[in-house]
Design an enzyme around this catalytic site. Structure first.
Site, mmCIF file in Angstrom:
data_model
loop_
_atom_site.group_PDB
_atom_site.id
_atom_site.type_symbol
_atom_site.label_atom_id
_atom_site.label_comp_id
_atom_site.label_asym_id
_atom_site.label_seq_id
_atom_site.Cartn_x
_atom_site.Cartn_y
_atom_site.Cartn_z
ATOM 1 N N ASP A 244 78.916 109.080 49.963
ATOM 2 C CA ASP A 244 77.974 108.679 50.903
ATOM 3 C C ASP A 244 77.942 109.419 52.047
ATOM 4 O O ASP A 244 78.963 110.131 52.562
ATOM 5 C CB ASP A 244 78.479 107.339 51.556
ATOM 6 C CG ASP A 244 77.547 106.679 52.337
ATOM 7 O OD1 ASP A 244 76.145 106.479 52.049
ATOM 8 O OD2 ASP A 244 78.060 106.606 53.609
ATOM 9 N N GLU A 319 75.308 111.934 47.930
ATOM 10 C CA GLU A 319 74.294 111.199 48.717
ATOM 11 C C GLU A 319 73.774 112.271 49.824
ATOM 12 O O GLU A 319 74.685 112.654 50.698
ATOM 13 C CB GLU A 319 74.404 109.855 49.345
ATOM 14 C CG GLU A 319 73.159 109.234 50.062
ATOM 15 C CD GLU A 319 73.672 108.488 51.121
ATOM 16 O OE1 GLU A 319 72.724 107.513 51.631
ATOM 17 O OE2 GLU A 319 74.531 109.051 51.934
#
Length: 603
Positions: A244, A319
Site C-alpha cells: 500500500d 499500489e
C-alpha cells in the site's frame, strides 16, 4: 498492334496476380495445416482473476454489523463458483480503525473484530483447498500512533528513536515560545502533514491521518522490520502481498536542502485552501526515486524466499497512483533492476469515466501496454475501496461491457468486491459517515466530495434483512437502498444477470486463447470499439462494445482475424442477442451500452 500489346500486358498482369493469389492461398493453407503454436506455461499471477475483499463489508458471522474472517470463510465457495483464482483482503491486522485497518498497531496480530490467528489459519487452509490463493494488504509507509513502534519512538527509546520522521520545526517569528511545522507539506487527508508531539517536543510526519505516523525508510532497522513482518506471514502460508501507498515511502532529505525540509511548490489553484490536498505540488513528498530501491529489496527478498521454500510463486503487487513513467518503474527497468511482479493499473479509475468515448478507452489500454516493459504482465481494474464504484463512475448499462473488457485483456484482471453483480455506490449520510478522509476535510454540505464510504457499503448477498450481510440490528455502514433488486441470490436465479455474465467471462479467461493469445484493439468510432484475442489453431474471441448511450452500427469487416459466421459466447444483459446466436452478417447494430463477445473459427 497496340491493342494486342495491351491485351498481352493485361493477360500477363492477370497471370502474375493469379500466381500471387495462388501463393497467398498456399501460404494460408500451409499456415492452417501447421501444428499448433508452442504454448509456454505462465505463472498463476500472470493471468489470474484477482478479487479484492473489503473484509469489514463482506460478510458478518457474529451479528455485530462488521464483516469478519469467519464470514469470509463461510462464503469461500462464492469465489470458486465465480471463477476467482486469488483473493486479497484489505488490512486485517490489529488497528484502532481510524482509517479502517490502514492504521496498523500490530502487524503480527489479527484485529479482534475480524477474529484471531486461528480464524486466519482456517481461512488460509480452506481457500487453498479450493485452489484459491490468499494475499494480504501490507501497509509499510506508516503505522498507527498506537503501535509500540511509535509509542517507543515518541518516548525517545534509543532502539526506536529514528523509526519515524521527527523534526524540531521552525521558530515562530511572532512567538518565540511557539514552533511552526518544518515545511508546508499537506497531508493526503487535509491539514499539515506535520503534527506536534508534547511528549517528544518535536513534530512527526504523517502523510495521511494524524494517527498514522510515517516510518523513516532511511533507517535500516525499519527496513529490516518489514522483512520480519513479511516473513512471519509467508511462513503462515500466504501467497503474497499487496503493498500500500508506496509513492510516499520517502521525502526530501534535509541534508540536501540546507539542513531543513524544503517547501513543496504551490500549485496556484486559487480555489484550494492551504490546508487542502492540491494546494501544493508534491515535489518533495511523493514518487522519489529512492522508493524503487526498497521495492527491489522486497522483490529480492521474496524471490529468495521462493527459492528456499519452493511451491507456487509468492508475489508482491505494488499500489501507487503516479504518472505512467513512475508507475512503470515499479516493474523494473532494462538495466537489471527488478521490482514488483506488477504495479496495480489504476488508469481505468483515474483516466476515464462516463464522459469518455471509445477512443479514450482504447487509448487507456494501449498506453499501459506500450509503456510496459517487455515480458512483463499487465493487469486491469475498474474499481477499489478508495474510489466510486464502477457503475457509478461510468453508467449502469456498461457493467457487463466493462467486466468483459477487464476479463478479456491480456494479463491479470482485478475485481473489486461487488463488481461481479454490478453493485453501485450506496448512500451514506453525514451522520453515518465514518471515513476519516471525509471527516477531516469535509462538512455536512461537501463531505461527499471526499468520502470513500459509498464504495464500501456491505455486499448484497440476498434480499433479506441487511442484504444477508448481517443478522445484527445495525451495520457499520448502511446497506445500499437497491439491495432488494440488486443481489447475488436473485442474479443466480435470473435467466440473465451480471453475475452469470461474470461467470461466463471467468470461464473464458481460462481458455488457451486468452491466456496465451495475441490481441488487437481499435475504435470503430467515438462510441464503439473492438478487442480481439486470437491464437493460431484455437478459437478466436471478439468483444464489440458500444460505450455510447444511443444505437450504433459497425462493419465487422474492419475486425482483423475475424471470420464469420461467429456465435455469441456471452452478451450484456441489455442485449437482445443471447448465447449461441449466430452472427453471419457484417453490419452489426448495437444498442447503447450493449456488449457482445463473439466466438469465431481459428485464425
Amino acid at each position: 498492334m497496340k491493342s494486342l500489346c495491351k491485351a498481352a500486358i493485361v493477360i500477363g498482369v492477370l497471370g502474375v496476380l493469379g500466381v500471387i493469389a495462388g501463393l497467398v492461398a498456399w501460404v494460408v493453407i500451409a499456415t492452417r495445416n501447421d501444428p499448433p503454436p508452442e504454448i509456454i506455461p505462465l505463472e498463476w499471477w500472470q493471468h489470474c482473476t484477482l478479487y479484492q475483499i473489503y473484509p469489514r463489508s463482506f460478510k458478518d458471522s457474529n451479528a455485530d454489523g462488521i464483516g469478519d474472517l469467519q464470514g469470509i470463510i463461510s462464503e469461500l465457495q462464492h469465489f470458486a463458483d465465480s471463477g476467482v483464482d486469488a483473493i486479497w483482503m484489505s488490512p486485517i491486522f490489529e488497528s484502532p480503525m481510524i482509517d479502517f485497518g490502514y492504521d496498523i498497531s500490530n502487524y503480527y496480530e489479527i484485529h479482534y473484530e475480524y477474529g484471531d490467528i486461528e480464524d486466519f489459519n482456517e481461512l488460509l487452509n480452506k481457500a487453498h483447498e479450493l485452489g484459491i490463493k490468499v494475499l494480504l494488504d501490507f501497509v509499510p509507509n506508516h503505522a498507527s500512533t498506537q503501535s509500540h513502534y511509535f509509542i517507543e519512538s515518541e518516548a525517545n527509546n534509543p532502539r526506536y528513536r529514528d523509526y519515524f520522521m521527527w523534526d524540531d520545526g521552525l521558530e515562530d517569528p511572532n512567538n518565540a515560545s511557539n514552533r511552526l511545522p518544518p515545511s508546508n507539506w499537506v497531508s493526503q487527508f487535509g491539514g499539515s502533514a506535520w503534527q506536534w508531539s508534547d511528549a517528544r517536543q518535536q513534530f512527526y510526519l504523517h502523510q495521511f491521518a494524524i494517527e498514522q505516523g510515517d516510518f523513516n525508510f532511511t533507517h535500516q532497522p525499519v527496513r529490516d522490520e518489514m522483512f520480519n513482518i513479511m516473513r512471519f506471514w509467508l511462513d503462515k502460508g500466504v501467497d503474497g502481498f499487496r503493498l500500500d501507498a508506496l509513492p510516499y515511502l520517502f521525502e526530501a532529505n534535509p541534508a540536501d536542502h540546507g539542513g531543513r525540509y524544503p517547501d513543496d511548490p504551490l500549485s496556484g489553484l486559487v480555489h484550494i485552501q492551504p490546508n487542502e490536498r492540491g494546494y501544493t505540488i508534491p515535489l518533495y513528498t511523493k514518487d522519489l526515486i529512492e522508493i524503487y530501491d526498497v521495492v527491489h529489496e522486497w522483490r529480492d527478498f521474496i524471490d529468495r524466499y521462493n527459492e528456499e521454500h519452493g511451491g507456487d510463486t509468492r508475489v508482491i503487487f505494488s499500489e501507487g497512483y503516479a504518472n505512467i513513467s513512475m508507475t512503470m518503474l515499479y516493474y523494473g527497468n532494462e538495466y537489471g533492476y527488478i521490482g514488483a511482479h506488477f504495479p496495480f493499473n489504476f488508469d481505468f479509475i483515474t483516466d476515464v469515466s462516463a464522459e469518455s468515448n471509445a477512443r479514450d478507452l482504447v487509448y487507456t489500454v494501449l498506453k499501459w501496454l506500450t509503456h510496459m516493459p517487455q515480458g512483463a504482465a499487465a493487469n486491469w481494474q475498474f474499481g477499489n475501496h478508495d474510489n466510486s464504484r464502477m457503475p457509478s463512475r461510468f453508467r449502469i448499462d456498461m457493467v457487463d461491457g466493462l467486466n468483459s473488457l477487464n476479463m478479456m485483456l491480456p494479463g491479470a484482471s482485478v475485481t473489486y468486491q461487488g463488481e461481479e453483480i454490478g453493485m453501485r455506490d450506496g448512500y451514506v449520510s453525514w451522520n453515518d459517515t465514518v471515513d476519516v478522509e471525509a471527516l477531516q476535510q469535509g462538512n455536512e454540505s461537501n463531505y461527499m466530495e471526499f468520502s470513500r464510504d459509498p464504495a464500501r457499503t456491505p455486499f448484497h448477498w440476498d434480499n433479506s434483512t441487511n442484504a444477508g450481510f448481517s443478522t445484527g440490528n445495525r451495520t457499520w455502514l448502511p446497506i445500499a437502498g437497491d439491495y432488494m433488486e440488486l443481489n447475488l441470490a436473485k442474479q443466480k436465479e435470473d435467466d440473465r444477470s451480471h453475475y452469470k455474465v461474470y461467470q461466463a467471462l471467468t470461464r473464458l479467461r481460462k481458455t488457451t486463447t486468452l491466456i496465451h493469445g495475441d490481441y488487437n484493439i481499435r475504435a470503430f468510432s467515438n462510441f464503439v470499439f473492438y478487442l480481439i484475442r486470437y491464437l493460431r489453431t484455437f478459437d478466436t474471441y471478439v468483444l464489440v462494445f458500444n460505450v455510447g448511450e444511443r444505437t450504433e452500427t459497425v462493419d465487422l469487416n474492419r475486425v482483423p482475424y475475424l471470420t464469420l459466421p461467429a456465435t455469441v459466447y456471452v452478451s450484456s444483459i441489455n442485449s437482445t442477442r443471447v448465447e449461441g446466436t449466430v452472427i453471419d452478417y457484417n453490419v452489426l447494430t448495437l444498442a447503447g451500452g450493449e456488449a457482445l463477445v463473439l466466438q469465431a473459427p481459428p485464425v
